[in-house]
Design an enzyme around this catalytic site. Structure first.
Site, PDB file in Angstrom:
ATOM      1  N   LYS A  55       0.843  -1.207   0.000  1.00 18.08           N
ATOM      2  CA  LYS A  55       0.000   0.000   0.000  1.00 18.08           C
ATOM      3  C   LYS A  55       0.874   1.252   0.000  1.00 18.08           C
ATOM      4  O   LYS A  55       0.593   2.206  -0.723  1.00 18.08           O
ATOM      5  CB  LYS A  55      -0.943  -0.017   1.215  1.00 18.08           C
ATOM      6  CG  LYS A  55      -2.077  -1.025   1.039  1.00 18.08           C
ATOM      7  CD  LYS A  55      -2.863  -1.276   2.318  1.00 18.08           C
ATOM      8  CE  LYS A  55      -3.878  -2.402   2.086  1.00 18.08           C
ATOM      9  NZ  LYS A  55      -4.543  -2.847   3.310  1.00 18.08           N
ATOM     10  N   GLN A  99      -4.761  -1.613   9.573  1.00 14.43           N
ATOM     11  CA  GLN A  99      -4.647  -2.936   8.961  1.00 14.43           C
ATOM     12  C   GLN A  99      -5.202  -4.005   9.907  1.00 14.43           C
ATOM     13  O   GLN A  99      -4.816  -4.073  11.066  1.00 14.43           O
ATOM     14  CB  GLN A  99      -3.170  -3.219   8.623  1.00 14.43           C
ATOM     15  CG  GLN A  99      -2.945  -4.516   7.878  1.00 14.43           C
ATOM     16  CD  GLN A  99      -3.534  -4.497   6.473  1.00 14.43           C
ATOM     17  OE1 GLN A  99      -3.400  -3.550   5.727  1.00 14.43           O
ATOM     18  NE2 GLN A  99      -4.224  -5.574   6.116  1.00 14.43           N
ATOM     19  N   ASP A 122     -11.367   2.727   3.964  1.00 17.46           N
ATOM     20  CA  ASP A 122     -11.674   1.291   3.848  1.00 17.46           C
ATOM     21  C   ASP A 122     -13.179   1.046   3.803  1.00 17.46           C
ATOM     22  O   ASP A 122     -13.626  -0.047   3.437  1.00 17.46           O
ATOM     23  CB  ASP A 122     -11.100   0.537   5.059  1.00 17.46           C
ATOM     24  CG  ASP A 122      -9.865  -0.279   4.715  1.00 17.46           C
ATOM     25  OD1 ASP A 122      -9.629  -0.514   3.517  1.00 17.46           O
ATOM     26  OD2 ASP A 122      -9.155  -0.679   5.654  1.00 17.46           O
TER      27      ASP A 122
END
Ligand code: NDP
Length: 298
Positions: A55, A99, A122
């Site tokens: 990422k 994460q 997200d």
């Protein structure tokens, strides 16, 4: 009928990343700063470290500032929430991603709930899940949004098509079903309690498999000509010639290739879309924070 077309998610994702990069450069010109994504990694989970690294690199390539926060596994909930609060207030940070999975003992839902929903790139915050459910603009989880993009690129208008989504997780299956509903498909959401799954799949013009079971969906389940999106990423046990184990999807690819109209391979299908859509969501967040119109053509 000939062999199914292979949907090249890698190429589509590269195109999306290039469009994001062009918009990010224009954003920087207009505002004097790059769009920014903060990624928080707690602990040493090997797969998570790989994802976070990927990422970060993808951000840099697209002209998005990447702020990585790697915290030890012993980090307390209070410390993590303090960091999230700080990132919420940081004007350089447009998107925040924590994460998952978090180490045992840290409450994932509490951490996600602490993220400013307008920085929740997200799309996991309940506010964004709610916005999607009622048809308001918000952040949509990256993987299902990427699947929708591939479907619309392949099929154009999805109105009236029969779609079956297998799997009802909050991250993939449920938002996928909602996106397809919004796109006017007729949607069935299947799961482990679904009866006669093969028969249900056999009705579908669109099949999205997000189960996590290697090659569960067989070729003879699929309606001839259907478009098959395979979200699954499963590693088979190691063999002599594949010491790391082969990566397969939730669909028996070789069988499906004989029947489907189009299908995403694993790897190289849905996988590359997830990060590309994350960059896209970060760019959209940056425009909203700067009071600019949403970027077009993404
Ligand atoms: P979850 O484990 O959260 O959900 C799996 C779903 O599959 C559940 O809803 C479960 O049903 C359903 N299911 C399990 N067994 C069966 C069965 N025999 N028949 C029908 N349905 C079944 O998984 P995720 O949604 O997080 O991920 C799914 C897959 O996608 C995984 O392989 C994962 O690695 C992959 N993935 C890939 C991403 C990418 O970037 N390409 C991103 C995210 C995930 P029930 O609810 O009844 O238990």
């Amino acid at each position: 009928m000939g062999e199914a077309a292979r949907i090249d998610g890698k190429a589509f994702a590269e195109g999306l990343r290039a469009r994001v990069a062009a918009h990010a450069a224009a954003f920087r010109q207009a505002t004097g700063r790059a769009p920014g994504l903060a990624v928080v990694l707690v602990g040493e989970d090997e797969a998570s470290q790989v994802y976070v690294g990927a990422k970060g690199r993808a951000c840099t390539e697209a002209g998005i500032a990447s702020f990585e926060h790697r915290l030890p596994a012993e980090t307390s909930a209070a410390e993590l929430l303090t960091l999230v609060e700080r990132l919420n207030r940081d004007p350089e940070v447009d998107g925040i991603l924590v994460q998952l999975p978090l180490p045992a003992g840290l409450d994932e839902q509490a951490v996600i709930a602490a993220i400013d929903p307008d920085k929740d790139v997200d799309g996991f915050h309940v506010i964004n899940a709610g916005r999607l459910a009622v048809g308001q603009r918000g952040f949509v989880p990256c993987t299902p949004l990427g699947c929708l993009m591939l479907l619309q690129d392949r099929l154009g208008d999805l109105a009236g098509l029969e779609a079956v989504v297998i799997g009802r997780s909050n991250i993939v299956g449920k938002p996928m079903a909602q996106l397809l509903t919004d796109a006017n498909a007729t949607v069935t959401l299947a799961h482990s309690r679904t009866r006669n799954l093969a028969e249900v799949v056999g009705r579908a013009d669109i099949v999205v498999a997000a189960v996590g079971r290697p090659e569960m969906v067989r070729g003879d389940w699929i309606k001839p000509g259907a478009c098959v999106i395979d979200v699954g990423i499963n590693r088979l046990p190691p063999t002599e010639d594949r010491p790391k184990g082969r990566l397969v999807g939730d669909v028996a690819f070789a069988e499906a290739l004989e029947v489907a109209g189009a299908i995403t391979p694993v790897p190289g299908g849905v996988g590359p879309m997830t990060i590309a859509v994350l960059l896209r969501n970060t760019l959209v967040a940056a425009h909203a924070h700067a009071g600019l119109d949403a970027p077009e053509g993404l």
